[in-house]
Design an enzyme around this catalytic site. Structure first.
Site, PDB file in Angstrom:
ATOM      1  N   ALA A 297       0.806  -1.226   0.000  1.00 34.90           N
ATOM      2  CA  ALA A 297       0.000   0.000   0.000  1.00 34.90           C
ATOM      3  C   ALA A 297       0.842   1.281   0.000  1.00 34.90           C
ATOM      4  CB  ALA A 297      -0.933  -0.017   1.206  1.00 34.90           C
TER       5      ALA A 297
ATOM      6  N   GLN B  54       0.530  -6.267  -3.545  1.00 35.59           N
ATOM      7  CA  GLN B  54      -0.585  -6.565  -2.641  1.00 35.59           C
ATOM      8  C   GLN B  54      -1.699  -5.540  -2.856  1.00 35.59           C
ATOM      9  OE1 GLN B  54       1.211  -7.494   1.530  1.00 35.59           O
ATOM     10  NE2 GLN B  54       2.805  -6.446   0.395  1.00 35.59           N
TER      11      GLN B  54
ATOM     12  N   HIS C 253      -3.725  -9.771  -4.204  1.00 33.47           N
ATOM     13  CA  HIS C 253      -4.979  -9.548  -3.481  1.00 33.47           C
ATOM     14  C   HIS C 253      -6.122  -9.086  -4.374  1.00 33.47           C
ATOM     15  CE1 HIS C 253      -2.436  -9.105   0.457  1.00 33.47           C
ATOM     16  NE2 HIS C 253      -2.608 -10.359   0.082  1.00 33.47           N
TER      17      HIS C 253
ATOM     18  N   CYS D 211     -20.736 -11.158 -10.414  1.00 31.60           N
ATOM     19  CA  CYS D 211     -21.994 -11.557  -9.789  1.00 31.60           C
ATOM     20  C   CYS D 211     -21.770 -12.913  -9.113  1.00 31.60           C
ATOM     21  CB  CYS D 211     -23.096 -11.671 -10.839  1.00 31.60           C
ATOM     22  SG  CYS D 211     -24.591 -12.424 -10.154  1.00 31.60           S
TER      23      CYS D 211
HETATM   24  P1  NAD Z   1       0.549  -1.454   5.191  1.00 33.23           P
HETATM   25  O1  NAD Z   1      -0.393  -0.311   5.331  1.00 33.23           O
HETATM   26  O2  NAD Z   1       0.531  -2.509   6.216  1.00 33.23           O
HETATM   27  O3  NAD Z   1       2.030  -0.871   5.158  1.00 33.23           O
HETATM   28  C1  NAD Z   1       2.415   0.179   4.343  1.00 33.23           C
HETATM   29  C2  NAD Z   1       3.904   0.410   4.556  1.00 33.23           C
HETATM   30  O4  NAD Z   1       4.343   1.347   3.584  1.00 33.23           O
HETATM   31  C3  NAD Z   1       4.261   0.988   5.929  1.00 33.23           C
HETATM   32  O5  NAD Z   1       5.359   0.285   6.417  1.00 33.23           O
HETATM   33  C4  NAD Z   1       4.608   2.453   5.620  1.00 33.23           C
HETATM   34  O6  NAD Z   1       5.623   2.943   6.451  1.00 33.23           O
HETATM   35  C5  NAD Z   1       5.094   2.372   4.206  1.00 33.23           C
HETATM   36  N1  NAD Z   1       4.883   3.562   3.386  1.00 33.23           N
HETATM   37  C6  NAD Z   1       3.793   4.358   3.326  1.00 33.23           C
HETATM   38  N2  NAD Z   1       3.957   5.308   2.383  1.00 33.23           N
HETATM   39  C7  NAD Z   1       5.182   5.097   1.846  1.00 33.23           C
HETATM   40  C8  NAD Z   1       5.931   5.744   0.837  1.00 33.23           C
HETATM   41  N3  NAD Z   1       5.469   6.801   0.167  1.00 33.23           N
HETATM   42  N4  NAD Z   1       7.156   5.263   0.537  1.00 33.23           N
HETATM   43  C9  NAD Z   1       7.682   4.199   1.214  1.00 33.23           C
HETATM   44  N5  NAD Z   1       7.016   3.551   2.175  1.00 33.23           N
HETATM   45  C10 NAD Z   1       5.778   3.992   2.487  1.00 33.23           C
HETATM   46  O7  NAD Z   1       0.341  -2.044   3.729  1.00 33.23           O
HETATM   47  P2  NAD Z   1       0.662  -3.510   3.144  1.00 33.23           P
HETATM   48  O8  NAD Z   1       1.915  -4.033   3.716  1.00 33.23           O
HETATM   49  O9  NAD Z   1       0.500  -3.422   1.685  1.00 33.23           O
HETATM   50  O10 NAD Z   1      -0.467  -4.486   3.699  1.00 33.23           O
HETATM   51  C11 NAD Z   1      -1.796  -4.132   3.857  1.00 33.23           C
HETATM   52  C12 NAD Z   1      -2.835  -4.634   2.896  1.00 33.23           C
HETATM   53  O11 NAD Z   1      -3.446  -3.445   2.517  1.00 33.23           O
HETATM   54  C13 NAD Z   1      -2.479  -5.257   1.598  1.00 33.23           C
HETATM   55  O12 NAD Z   1      -2.993  -6.530   1.611  1.00 33.23           O
HETATM   56  C14 NAD Z   1      -3.236  -4.449   0.512  1.00 33.23           C
HETATM   57  O13 NAD Z   1      -4.099  -5.313  -0.207  1.00 33.23           O
HETATM   58  C15 NAD Z   1      -4.111  -3.527   1.267  1.00 33.23           C
HETATM   59  N6  NAD Z   1      -4.244  -2.126   0.812  1.00 33.23           N
HETATM   60  C16 NAD Z   1      -4.114  -1.776  -0.491  1.00 33.23           C
HETATM   61  C17 NAD Z   1      -4.214  -0.452  -0.874  1.00 33.23           C
HETATM   62  C18 NAD Z   1      -4.079  -0.108  -2.334  1.00 33.23           C
HETATM   63  O14 NAD Z   1      -4.443  -0.907  -3.184  1.00 33.23           O
HETATM   64  N7  NAD Z   1      -3.527   1.056  -2.669  1.00 33.23           N
HETATM   65  C19 NAD Z   1      -4.431   0.539   0.085  1.00 33.23           C
HETATM   66  C20 NAD Z   1      -4.570   0.156   1.425  1.00 33.23           C
HETATM   67  C21 NAD Z   1      -4.449  -1.180   1.778  1.00 33.23           C
END
Ligand code: NAD
Length: 240
Positions: A24, A103, A121, A129
């Site tokens: 994310a 992810q 994911h 549907c």
């Molecule tokens: P997470 O929120 O757990 O971790 C995000 C990480 O990225 C943190 O460690 C944070 O410090 C770091 N971070 C944030 N902005 C950053 C940047 N600009 N540069 C570098 N690092 C940065 O997210 P995750 O590990 O992907 O796991 C959470 C779940 O969230 C995933 O399964 C995903 O499917 C879902 N998700 C997806 C989205 C999306 O599609 N954009 C958004 C939110 C959550």
């Protein structure tokens, strides 16, 4: 240029089969909040904790509340790819990157031009549907009132992996293949706490595992190089 960023640039220059594994944090610079940062979704207050709302059992029991949260907090129709997405697409075009494993569910890598994207994911752009399998796009779901319904009367479900749901086995195998065959693994914008996805990076046995993140992750001790900072700014600086 900071020393770590210089090394990253040098390694990218020398590598021929880079794999990127992200989360994310890759899309926060596009205005999409992540889950675990200070201003991420998990630090905001909802009626239920977000991880419960986006679980399979909650979706089954309470689809109205699920969709209220999902449409409000997980769909960003105006988001555009940032420098991280664009730099990775460029590396693929240059023949240096073999896969983006993400992810994320936002589709921004494809929007930036990346072709080989493994979406662990799923994606908000695909919706089906539950009764007849008919496909619906993002606009249909986002514009629907309450729970989106198919022309056959069935409920429409986003093709995203909710908590309690398994990952697609074929997708896992492809991702593991790419990581095993990578000569450089760049892991960025992920807290590496969501399993089984996070465990995939463990199959990398090379000596160029780079972590790009704003905060420490659970796998910092495994990394050959840690670059702290915003991934869009960093990749924008090192990819020509
Ligand atoms: P997470 O929120 O757990 O971790 C995000 C990480 O990225 C943190 O460690 C944070 O410090 C770091 N971070 C944030 N902005 C950053 C940047 N600009 N540069 C570098 N690092 C940065 O997210 P995750 O590990 O992907 O796991 C959470 C779940 O969230 C995933 O399964 C995903 O499917 C879902 N998700 C997806 C989205 C999306 O599609 N954009 C958004 C939110 C959550």
């Amino acid at each position: 240029m900071e020393k770590e960023v210089e090394i990253l640039k040098e390694w990218i220059g020398e590598s021929e089969r880079i794999v990127f594994f992200g989360g994310a944090g890759v899309s926060t610079e596009s205005g999409i909040p992540d889950f675990r940062s200070q201003d991420g979704l998990y630090h905001q207050k909802y009626q239920f904790p977000p991880e419960r709302i986006i679980s399979h059992s909650f979706y089954q029991r309470n689809p109205e509340e699920f969709y209220r949260f999902y449409k409000d907090k997980m769909i960003y129709r105006n988001a555009q790819p940032n420098m991280a997405h664009k730099a990775l697409a460029k590396l693929e075009q240059q023949g240096k990157l073999s896969a983006v494993i993400t992810q994320n569910i936002d589709g921004l890598h494809q929007m930036a031009g990346s072709k080989h994207v493994l979406e662990l994911h799923g994606s908000i752009h695909r919706n089906y549907c539950e009764r007849c399998g008919k496909f619906y796009d993002l606009d249909y779901v986002a514009d629907s009132l309450g729970v989106p319904v198919c022309s056959c009367g069935g409920r429409i479900k986003p093709d995203v992996v909710l908590y309690e749901e398994g990952l697609d086995n074929d997708m896992i195998q492809q991702a593991l293949y790419e990581i095993r065959h990578a000569d450089m693994l760049i892991v960025g914008g992920t807290s590496l706490v969501v399993y089984p996805a996070a465990g995939m990076v463990d199959v990398y046995t090379g000596h160029r595992m780079v972590l790009i993140n704003m905060s420490p992750t659970g796998k910092d001790s495994q990394a050959d190089l840690i670059v702290k900072g915003k991934i869009g700014e960093i990749l924008g600086e090192v990819v020509d």
